[in-house]
Design a protein around this motif. Structure first.
Motif, mmCIF file in Angstrom:
data_model
loop_
_atom_site.group_PDB
_atom_site.id
_atom_site.type_symbol
_atom_site.label_atom_id
_atom_site.label_comp_id
_atom_site.label_asym_id
_atom_site.label_seq_id
_atom_site.Cartn_x
_atom_site.Cartn_y
_atom_site.Cartn_z
ATOM 1 N N SER A 40 103.092 9.811 66.806
ATOM 2 C CA SER A 40 103.704 11.035 67.317
ATOM 3 C C SER A 40 102.833 11.609 68.429
ATOM 4 C CB SER A 40 103.905 12.060 66.202
ATOM 5 O OG SER A 40 102.690 12.327 65.539
ATOM 6 N N THR A 63 101.727 15.259 70.553
ATOM 7 C CA THR A 63 101.729 16.721 70.566
ATOM 8 C C THR A 63 100.813 17.193 71.681
ATOM 9 O OG1 THR A 63 101.543 18.708 69.206
ATOM 10 C CG2 THR A 63 99.793 17.055 68.986
ATOM 11 N N ARG A 81 97.600 21.513 70.227
ATOM 12 C CA ARG A 81 97.649 21.929 68.829
ATOM 13 C C ARG A 81 96.589 21.151 68.042
ATOM 14 N NH1 ARG A 81 103.281 20.785 66.534
ATOM 15 N NH2 ARG A 81 102.304 21.606 64.665
ATOM 16 N N LEU A 100 98.075 19.176 63.908
ATOM 17 C CA LEU A 100 99.003 18.046 63.890
ATOM 18 C C LEU A 100 98.968 17.282 62.574
ATOM 19 C CD1 LEU A 100 100.951 16.161 65.406
ATOM 20 C CD2 LEU A 100 98.983 14.901 66.211
ATOM 21 N N ASN A 132 101.294 19.175 59.521
ATOM 22 C CA ASN A 132 102.446 19.870 60.081
ATOM 23 C C ASN A 132 103.597 19.914 59.088
ATOM 24 O OD1 ASN A 132 103.683 17.344 60.131
ATOM 25 N ND2 ASN A 132 103.306 17.014 62.310
ATOM 26 N N THR A 148 96.776 16.614 75.467
ATOM 27 C CA THR A 148 97.865 15.887 74.839
ATOM 28 C C THR A 148 97.241 14.905 73.853
ATOM 29 O OG1 THR A 148 99.252 16.035 76.807
ATOM 30 C CG2 THR A 148 99.827 14.334 75.199
ATOM 31 N N SER A 157 103.071 23.053 77.008
ATOM 32 C CA SER A 157 102.423 23.584 75.806
ATOM 33 C C SER A 157 103.398 24.284 74.873
ATOM 34 C CB SER A 157 101.313 24.555 76.198
ATOM 35 O OG SER A 157 101.837 25.626 76.969
ATOM 36 N N ASN A 214 106.293 23.061 73.973
ATOM 37 C CA ASN A 214 107.154 22.079 73.330
ATOM 38 C C ASN A 214 106.891 22.090 71.824
ATOM 39 O OD1 ASN A 214 108.891 19.531 73.397
ATOM 40 N ND2 ASN A 214 107.045 18.841 72.331
ATOM 41 N N ASN A 215 107.944 22.360 71.030
ATOM 42 C CA ASN A 215 107.770 22.510 69.588
ATOM 43 C C ASN A 215 108.375 21.373 68.779
ATOM 44 O OD1 ASN A 215 106.446 25.040 69.687
ATOM 45 N ND2 ASN A 215 108.403 26.036 70.117
ATOM 46 N N PRO A 224 109.300 17.525 67.350
ATOM 47 C CA PRO A 224 108.521 16.311 67.101
ATOM 48 C C PRO A 224 108.853 15.226 68.106
ATOM 49 C CG PRO A 224 110.340 16.454 65.553
ATOM 50 C CD PRO A 224 110.359 17.729 66.347
#
Length: 428
Positions: free
Chosen positions: A287, A289, A292, A295, A298, A320, A413, A415-416, A418
């Motif tokens: 994945s 992200t 954050r 991760l 989550n 990232t 930043s 982007n929520n 998955p």
């Protein structure tokens, strides 16, 4: 009822109200070809069908949207079938009405499509969960064990039942509260796909209701063209009413590991390395992200603070990040050898050492992990929000260019959602 609703809605604007009211009245003048009379005739014809189940016309709001929650298409009716014959009868009836009726039909399990595929605007939605499994979930043991189930059965129920016999389907989706017919109409991909292929590659036989309303049995040898068209066919070639699914030995426990990478090339190289090994992990997923540090814990899965003493010290610094999630299946008596194998596999990887999370959980708890996340999101009112979603198969030759342009230049930043990466072997 629709006139009353229009009156209420447009009361504050008399001009708008009068215009809409007149259109409704004129369109319903007897003898005029119009939507109202067509719906009335169609409804009467559907209501007169001889069915073991039943059709509802009034309470249809639950079938007017799907998981994507981006489209609102209320159906004219919902069929609650009690037999395959009910589905055949309705499909044949719609076929006989001809194209002038504009009546469409859609099979709906849990409605987890994203762009309205499980909806039928002013058509008939078939509630596949109403289709009973007269013989229950039938399990056949032997050299090639399989489970025979209704197309409306949930995967979580199949897992619970097959585990009683020490067996389990080989390939899964991340979320198990979906119907068999629903995922087999798509593909059914999760972290086991590199090893066993998607769910559609693990089916021995199907029972289908075709667009002509015929109930047909198909497999690789019997009606093979239909068989391969329906699997992954998005419901366009037939409605899956029953399936025989391959089974294999079920483990008791899993060793569940997550690690982080800051470099996509390293992350991707390690994923490809793992799926090329004959004796490696049983589940490989990834994945993406950005900005954050939570991760590893989550909504999709949970690790306790005791699962890692170092990962809590890791800081993302707004980078990232790429998360590799791997699992090793084992039975309790195999714990020592499993740990040795796992340590060797991890030693071959180049993840950030301070980001390793590890946990041991029952097999069923791991497979049903996203359902626990669903419960959390429902409690926050975040489950039934719009879910725009895109699935892509990117060839190895283009993945680095894709990652550079998308992960580095498009992601922001805020982007929520998955972003999952499933490595797969073409041969599977």
């Amino acid at each position: 009822m629709r006139l009353t609703s229009s009156l209420r809605f447009h009361r504050q604007n008399n001009k708008t109200f009068l215009r809409i009211f007149m259109i409704l009245v004129l369109s319903c003048i007897p003898g005029r070809t119009n939507l109202c009379s067509n719906h009335s005739d169609t409804r009467s014809s559907l209501d007169s069908l001889d069915l073991e189940g039943y059709i509802t016309f009034d309470d249809v709001h639950n079938a007017s949207k799907d998981f994507g929650n981006r489209y609102q298409f209320p159906p004219l009716a919902i069929l609650h079938p009690k037999s395959v014959s009910d589905i055949s009868t309705v499909v044949r009836h719609i076929l006989h009405l001809g194209s002038t009726s504009n009546l469409t039909v859609a099979a709906r399990g849990h409605g987890h499509s994203l762009q309205g595929q499980a909806l039928a605007h002013q058509g008939v939605v078939i509630n596949m969960e109403s289709l009973p499994s007269h013989d229950g979930i039938k399990i056949y043991k032997g050299t090639q064990p399989y489970v025979d189930v209704s197309g409306g059965e949930l995967w979580i129920n199949i897992l619970r039942e097959t585990l009683k016999h020490g067996l389990s389907p080989k390939s899964w989706t991340d979320y198990l509260h979906l119907t068999v017919g629903g995922t087999l109409s798509n593909a059914g991909i999760s972290g086991q796909a590199f090893k066993h292929g998607p769910q559609i590659n693990n089916v021995y036989q199907l029972e289908i209701v075709t667009g002509k309303g015929e109930a047909v049995t198909c497999s690789k040898k019997l009606n093979p063209e239909l068989f391969h068209s329906v699997l992954g066919g998005l419901g366009q070639f037939g409605i899956i009413t029953r399936a025989r699914i391959s089974l294999g030995p079920a483990p008791h426990m899993v060793k569940w590991i997550r690690v982080l990478y800051s470099n996509f090339s390293t992350f991707s190289r390690d994923q490809e390395h793992l799926i090329s090994k004959k004796k490696g992990f049983d589940f490989v997923e990834g994945s993406v992200t950005i900005n954050r540090t939570d991760l590893l814990n989550n909504w999709r899965s949970s690790f306790t603070p005791n699962d890692s003493t170092e990962a809590s010290q890791f800081k993302s610094d707004g980078k990232t990040l790429y998360c590799l999630e791997v699992v090793k299946y084992f039975n309790k008596e195999e714990a020592n050898s499993m740990n040795q194998e796992t340590e060797k596999l991890l030693s071959e990887l180049s993840y950030i050492p301070s980001t390793l999370f590890s946990s041991v959980v029952p097999y069923i708890e791991f497979l049903d992990r996203v359902h626990l996340g669903e419960i959390k999101l429902r409690a926050k009112g975040l489950w039934e929000v719009p879910h725009p979603w895109l699935n892509l198969l990117v060839p190895k030759s283009s993945i680095f260019e894709f990652a550079t342009e998308v992960f580095n230049n498009i992601l922001t930043s805020n982007n929520n959602g998955p972003i999952l990466i499933y490595p797969v072997n073409q041969s599977k």
